[in-house]
Design a protein around this motif. Structure first.
Motif, mmCIF file in Angstrom:
data_model
loop_
_atom_site.group_PDB
_atom_site.id
_atom_site.type_symbol
_atom_site.label_atom_id
_atom_site.label_comp_id
_atom_site.label_asym_id
_atom_site.label_seq_id
_atom_site.Cartn_x
_atom_site.Cartn_y
_atom_site.Cartn_z
ATOM 1 N N UNK A 165 0.815 -1.218 0.000
ATOM 2 C CA UNK A 165 0.000 0.000 0.000
ATOM 3 C C UNK A 165 0.852 1.274 0.000
ATOM 4 N N UNK A 166 2.166 1.086 -0.124
ATOM 5 C CA UNK A 166 3.072 2.231 -0.236
ATOM 6 C C UNK A 166 3.694 2.338 -1.622
ATOM 7 N N UNK A 167 3.294 1.460 -2.548
ATOM 8 C CA UNK A 167 3.887 1.480 -3.888
ATOM 9 C C UNK A 167 3.383 2.714 -4.638
ATOM 10 N N UNK A 168 4.257 3.641 -4.973
ATOM 11 C CA UNK A 168 3.811 4.956 -5.448
ATOM 12 C C UNK A 168 3.218 4.967 -6.851
ATOM 13 N N UNK A 169 3.556 3.948 -7.678
ATOM 14 C CA UNK A 169 3.098 3.947 -9.071
ATOM 15 C C UNK A 169 1.894 3.043 -9.304
ATOM 16 N N UNK A 170 1.411 2.371 -8.266
ATOM 17 C CA UNK A 170 0.384 1.348 -8.448
ATOM 18 C C UNK A 170 -0.914 1.948 -8.991
ATOM 19 N N UNK A 174 -4.069 5.041 -7.957
ATOM 20 C CA UNK A 174 -4.851 3.813 -8.133
ATOM 21 C C UNK A 174 -6.102 4.073 -8.970
ATOM 22 N N UNK A 175 -6.295 3.213 -9.969
ATOM 23 C CA UNK A 175 -7.460 3.286 -10.848
ATOM 24 C C UNK A 175 -8.402 2.111 -10.586
#
Length: 756
Positions: free
Chosen positions: A328-333, A357-358
């Motif tokens: 939940x810290x992945x900046x590009x997800x 997030x999309x």
């Protein structure tokens, strides 16, 4: 000039986007798409390049007279027919690109004579047949793209001779056999795509020699076995796509050595085991898809090191335990899809960190707790699916802040409270799924603000109040499901005028009043009407017979009165007719359409049982599958042509007042027949039915008398109920073995003697 004129006419030059001035056509005077070379005052066309120029028609055979042509680029047009045979005479050709047209035909072995070709692209056409072995002669080829055609047979091993090849794309065909090991000799290859064919066998280890390969796509085949360990030698690999095969073994831990990898797709295979912690070494990875495998265990915390990861899909596996908070810290997800697993725990408030997030899909897991209100800070979110978990508490009003949300599903959880008013502000929403929760309160008329809605699914809650008539303003609505709630009041007539609604589910509520007569009055797409288990009164509107696509009509368990509309048999697509447990009267109308000898349709209402003549009229209904009219006050005989319901399998007429005698025949495909409690007495009915191969027959609670038919011994019925009748005498002499029967009830009769 004559050749170009013919080319212009043959390919619809008048409709080209960039046209030629044919009155003064001269290739040496700068005509669009034409390059020429002058030798000894003679002009020779060397390039004919017209991509995306709206060429329509066929290529003229005179094209082969352009002997100095080096480049023919006609891609992205609408050219039909075959490549002219004369094309293979253009031995100076370097580039041949007719991709994305509508061309067809076999690939001629004469193509092997175009020895100067460096680029051959025939993709996205309808070429068929096998590849000629002589393709291997084109040793100058740098790019070979034959994708998205109808090519068959094996991939010739001679392609391994194309030593200068950089790109090879044979995807989207019907090649069979194995991957030729000779392809491992294409040492300059950077892209290899054999996707979406019918290739079998294992992945040849020779492919691991392609050390400059950046993209390997062999997805969508029938490949088996494990991934060769030597794949670690493909150090230049950026994309590895192996999805939709039958590959086995544990998750290949050695893939973590491919440090340039940006895309890894192993989905829809048979991989087992867990994801190794070494996955965290793939620092360039932006797309990881492992869905539809048999992977298990917990997700390693090292997944949080994939700082460039944009798409993570672990759908349909057996992962368990809490989801690592590092993810939940992945900046590009942008897409987090971990549905259909066994994850436990709660959604952390740090989910708010996923500000790109999309898509968030966590459905069908064992997650619990409440939804953090910070979920409303995911400003780019378009898809949110948390269904089929154990979430509790109220639906966070902050979800109304997700202004880009298009699809939300919170179904099959334990949410309580009312539907937040903020949800009605999601103007981009197309699907609203809140089914199977414990939601209370009413459906707000503000729902009409969500003008793009095509699906409303509120089934299985405790919603009260009336159905808002403002729903009729949702012109894009396809599915309206508000069943199994506590809704009261009448059905708004305007809702039944929605032209695009396919299914209407209002069953199992407390709705009263009549079925609005507006149904069927305007063009309609209705396929299913489900209004059963309410308190509806009045008659069935005749206009319901105007619904040309109606397949399912379920109105049972109401207080409907009057007769069944005579024209209901004219519904051409009706599969299920369920009207039982009402107060309907009169006779059963004809459920078949009729044609006279001239094939003109005959109005079923104009022909009575007494005057119907089978020799003059043909009856047919090849659609109706289930018909349940029981527990009504229906009288009279079965309608004419009843045995012409050729697809009828389930028939329930119990507890009616119908008159059925021994001359009545039933549809031949019938498997379930319930005539209990009808008051029948003609024993010929029993004898006729015992000759059929039914799965279930209930003739109980009638007035059949006399002896049990001797044919009982050879009946092919699996479950037979004859109880509560007036059969008397002894059991008939044994002349069979009741081989097909697994249940028979003959209790509450007047039988005597001993059982055989």
């Amino acid at each position: 000039v004559l050749t170009l004129q013919e080319f212009y006419n043959s390919t619809g030059g008048m409709q080209w986007i960039n046209k030629w001035n044919t009155s003064s056509l001269n290739p040496c005077l700068g005509s669009f798409g034409v390059t020429c070379h002058v030798v000894s005052k003679n002009c020779h066309v060397t390039v004919l390049s017209m991509p995306s120029n709206n060429l329509v028609g066929t290529l003229p055979s005179s094209l082969g007279s352009l002997s100095q042509l080096r480049s023919l680029q006609l891609n992205n047009n609408s050219i039909l027919g075959e490549l002219p045979i004369s094309t293979w005479n253009l031995t100076n050709m370097v580039i041949l690109d007719v991709s994305f047209n509508r061309m067809r035909g076999r690939m001629s072995s004469s193509i092997g004579g175009l020895l100067q070709l460096t680029e051959l692209s025939l993709s996205a056409n309808k070429f068929f047949g096998s590849l000629p072995n002589l393709l291997g002669n084109l040793t100058h080829l740098v790019q070979l793209d034959l994708s998205r055609n109808r090519l068959t047979d094996i991939i010739p091993s001679s392609l391994g001779d194309l030593s200068n090849l950089v790109k090879l794309d044979l995807s989207g065909n019907s090649f069979i056999g194995t991957i030729p090991s000779s392809l491992g000799g294409l040492l300059n290859l950077t892209k290899l795509s054999l996707a979406d064919n019918r290739l079998m066998g294992t992945i040849p280890s020779s492919l691991c020699s392609l050390t400059v390969l950046t993209e390997l796509d062999i997805s969508g085949n029938r490949l088996s076995g494990s991934l060769p360990p030597l794949v670690v030698d493909l150090q230049s690999l950026v994309a590895l796509k192996l999805q939709s095969n039958q590959l086995t073994g544990t998750f290949p831990s050695y893939l973590s050595n491919l440090t340039k990898l940006e895309e890894l797709d192993l989905s829809s295979n048979l991989f087992v085991g867990s994801i190794p912690s070494s996955i965290g070494l793939l620092g360039e990875l932006s797309r990881l898809v492992l869905s539809y495998n048999n992977l298990m265990g917990t997700i390693p915390h090292a997944m949080g090191k994939l700082v460039k990861l944009a798409d993570l899909n672990l759908n349909y596996n057996f992962f368990e335990g809490p989801f690592p908070v590092e993810v939940f810290d992945l900046p590009q997800l942008r897409a987090l899809v971990v549905a259909n697993n066994q994850f436990t725990g709660t959604i952390p408030s740090t989910i708010a960190n996923l500000n790109k997030l999309v898509t968030l899909r966590l459905e069908v897991n064992c997650l619990r707790g409440t939804i953090p209100s910070l979920i409303g800070s995911l400003a780019t979110l378009e898809v949110l699916d948390l269904s089929w978990n154990n979430f509790t508490g109220s639906v966070p009003p902050s979800i109304g802040n997700l202004s880009h949300l298009q699809w939300i599903s919170l179904g099959s959880n334990g949410f309580t409270g009312s539907i937040p008013a903020s949800l009605y502000q999601l103007t981009e929403l197309q699907g609203l799924y809140l089914y199977d929760n414990h939601l209370t309160g009413s459906i707000s008329s503000s729902i009409a603000q969500i003008t793009k809605l095509n699906a409303i699914h509120f089934h299985g809650n405790k919603l009260t109040g009336t159905l808002p008539s403002s729903i009729s303003e949702l012109g894009r609505l396809l599915y309206l499901v508000a069943s199994e709630n506590l809704l009261t009041g009448t059905i708004p007539p305007s809702i039944l005028e929605l032209q695009h609604v396919v299914e209407l589910h209002l069953e199992s509520n407390r709705l009263n009043g009549t079925i609005p007569s507006t149904i069927g009055k305007s063009p309609s797409s209705l396929v299913g009407i489900f209004l059963y288990s309410n308190e509806l009164t009045g008659s069935i509107p005749v206009s319901i017979s105007n619904l040309p696509y109606l397949q399912v009509l379920q109105l049972f368990d109401n207080d409907l009165t009057g007769t069944i509309p005579a024209s209901i048999g004219s519904l051409p697509e009706l599969v299920e007719l369920l009207l039982y447990s009402n107060k309907l009267i009169g006779t059963i109308p004809m459920l078949t359409t009729m044609e006279n000898r001239t094939n003109s349709l005959v109005d079923a209402t104009a022909i009575s049982s007494a005057t119907h003549n089978r020799t003059a009229y043909g009856c047919q209904n090849n659609v109706l599958h289930s018909c349940f009219l029981s527990n009504n006050f229906l009288t009279g005989p079965l309608p004419p042509c009843f045995d012409a319901l050729y697809s009828l399998i389930y028939l329930g007429l119990e507890n009616t007042f119908l008159s059925i005698n021994g001359s009545q025949t039933f549809p031949t495909k019938l498997e379930y027949l319930d005539l209990s409690g009808v008051g029948l007495s003609d024993s010929r009915v029993v004898e006729e039915i015992l000759l059929q191969k039914y799965a279930y027959v209930d003739l109980s609670q009638n007035a059949f008398g006399g002896s049990l038919p001797a044919s009982l011994w050879n009946a092919s019925i699996q479950r037979l109920l004859l109880n509560n009748n007036q059969f008397s005498g002894s059991f008939p002499a044994q002349n069979g073995h009741l081989c097909s029967m697994n249940y028979i009830s003959i209790s509450a009769n007047r039988l005597t003697g001993t059982l055989p």
